[in-house]
Write a protein that holds these residues in place. Structure first.
Motif, short mmCIF file in Angstrom:
data_model
loop_
_atom_site.label_atom_id
_atom_site.label_comp_id
_atom_site.label_asym_id
_atom_site.label_seq_id
_atom_site.Cartn_x
_atom_site.Cartn_y
_atom_site.Cartn_z
N SER A 172 0.81 -1.22 0.00
CA SER A 172 0.00 0.00 0.00
C SER A 172 0.84 1.27 0.00
N GLY A 182 -8.07 1.90 5.60
CA GLY A 182 -8.92 2.34 4.52
C GLY A 182 -9.76 3.56 4.80
N HIS A 229 -6.92 5.32 1.80
CA HIS A 229 -5.68 4.56 1.63
C HIS A 229 -5.61 3.58 2.79
N GLN A 286 -10.78 1.52 -1.72
CA GLN A 286 -10.15 2.76 -1.28
C GLN A 286 -10.48 3.92 -2.21
#
Length: 467
Positions: free
Chosen positions: A155, A296, A300, A373
């Motif tokens: 991520s 989330g 993000h 997201q």
């Protein structure tokens, strides 16, 4: 005055159909909560021609509360409704009144109430194995740990995440983080001088004694003083004060990238980068508390993921959405921290049990989805635009819209408790934070239509309190 928020598909008729048909007008005593842990504030009895008037004193709900309350420690001030079931972004009370929930159990039910897939996994694992203790391996504790590390790196967050400790809650996660940091300080400086922990004004890290000591709010601390020694308070977003605040005696700096309970205040990128740089200059461990703003909620996986690697934490604490309502928390650490923690340094009886870890594994898989997201970011823009229009309509009451993703705050010039009560009696659940802030942390799967309905009810509730 006609609502400037009203879109054709969010007409008053649609709003009523998505909540419930208006009840017969009754004389009801309304209640509002000024914030978690604050005292109950009764409003004057009023004629309630609203969809969801609070249960009356002679209602079955009130009788149920009266039956049970004498046996419960009075740590919360609760409004009258008794909630008995939920689905998605909605809750129903014991009188079968329907409420749109913009609280998600304080940012917990990220996939909504009673998500069918989550419920199926819970049922299956409960029939298989719930608990065997940390004296033995099970398939899910390690699988969750690996998934958290892998998805965190994918991520763009915490680039050097290496290992995970699984526990039961956010407070436990922060207690573990503080203990790990103290252990690192003992190893780095065997003289014992590196023990101080720095946290910031407006922070909320939990109610256990270590986490509470890092929560510099007299309302929470004073009844339980003295606090654990060695905790210092800094000013959130004050870059200039960091050199004097974080010293060679500092073993840990703990910060929320977005303060939820503190009023949905967002740390500036400049502050978080400077804070990380100063922590590393003095050999302190940097802890990011993303218990409310992570997984989330900002659009993000982690709220810090947009920062350069040099600003990433050494320890990352998480909970809330990790279990979608089932108790579970976790602490991610890099090797710098992990290699200083020895067998026996910390532990937990229930933390890491197979049921909690399998559910958390499912949650991380879902919440790490880039499509979800992106959807959160899009819904955030819709939400923020609606809140901005409310601010335009009520400029004397609404000062500012704050936050990112679906952790948003509406800063008001006065106590929002009457708005909370008026919204609830119209079928909308909202909560407060900080000083005079309305906080919005809905399910991440809330629909655009539900956002429109919620904003419409909110505007109606605000208007009712201004008359």
């Amino acid at each position: 005055m006609a609502s400037r928020l009203a879109l054709s598909r969010h007409s008053a008729a649609a709003l009523r159909s998505l909540t419930r048909r208006p009840a017969t007008p009754v004389i009801a005593r309304g209640y509002a909560t000024a914030g978690l842990g604050d005292s109950l504030n009764p409003s004057a009895p009023t004629q309630s021609n609203v969809p969801n008037p609070d249960p009356a004193a002679d209602s079955p709900s009130a009788a149920l509360v009266a039956k049970h309350a004498p046996y419960m420690v009075a740590t919360y001030a609760r409004p009258p409704p008794v909630f008995v079931r939920g689905a998605g972004s909605w809750l129903w009370d014991a009188a079968d009144r329907k409420y749109l929930d913009l609280t998600a159990g304080i940012a917990v039910t990220a996939l909504g109430h009673c998500d069918p897939e989550f419920t199926a996994i819970l049922t299956e694992q409960a029939r298989t194995l719930v608990h065997a203790s940390n004296l033995y391996y099970n398939p899910w504790t390690g699988a969750l740990s690996k998934l958290l590390v892998d998805k965190t790196k994918e991520s763009g967050g915490m680039h050097d995440a290496a290992r995970v400790f699984v526990c039961n809650s956010g407070s436990e996660a922060n207690e573990a983080a503080l203990k790990f940091a103290r252990k690192v300080g003992k190893v780095v400086d065997p003289s014992g001088g590196k023990t101080e922990v720095v946290s910031f004004d407006g922070a909320f890290h939990g109610r256990t004694m270590g986490a509470l000591s890092a929560t510099h709010n007299p309302k929470y601390q004073r009844p339980f003083a003295p606090m654990v020694p060695g905790f210092r308070q800094g000013t959130y977003n004050d870059v200039a004060g960091l050199d004097a605040l974080v010293t060679e005696n500092t073993c840990a700096v703990i910060v929320e990238p977005i303060q939820g309970e503190g009023g949905v205040r967002t740390a500036s990128d400049e502050f978080l980068v400077a804070l990380a740089r100063r922590a590393r200059q003095v050999g302190a461990v940097l802890v990011h508390d993303e218990i409310q703003c992570g997984l989330g909620r900002t659009g993000h996986l982690w709220a810090h993921a947009h920062l350069p690697p040099e600003a990433h934490p050494d320890i990352l604490s998480t909970a809330k959405a990790l279990g979608n309502g089932f108790p579970v928390g976790a602490v991610l650490v890099n090797e710098r921290v992990a290699d200083k923690i020895a067998v026996g340094d910390h532990g937990t009886t229930f933390g890491g049990n197979p049921l909690a870890c399998r559910l958390a594994h499912h949650m991380v898989t879902k919440l790490a989805d880039p499509a979800l997201q992106a959807d959160v970011r899009a819904k955030s823009e819709l939400f923020r635009a609606g809140l901005a229009r409310i601010r335009e309509r009520f400029p004397d009451l609404v000062r500012e819209v704050r936050g990112r993703g679906l952790i948003l705050g509406l800063q008001m010039t006065e106590d929002p408790a009457p708005v909370v009560g008026a919204a609830r009696e119209r079928g909308l659940l909202v909560i407060t934070a900080g000083t005079n802030t309305l906080r919005f942390v809905p399910s991440l799967k809330i629909s655009e239509e539900e956002i429109g309905v919620g904003l419409g009810i909110l505007e109606e509730a605000i208007a009712a309190t201004r008359n």
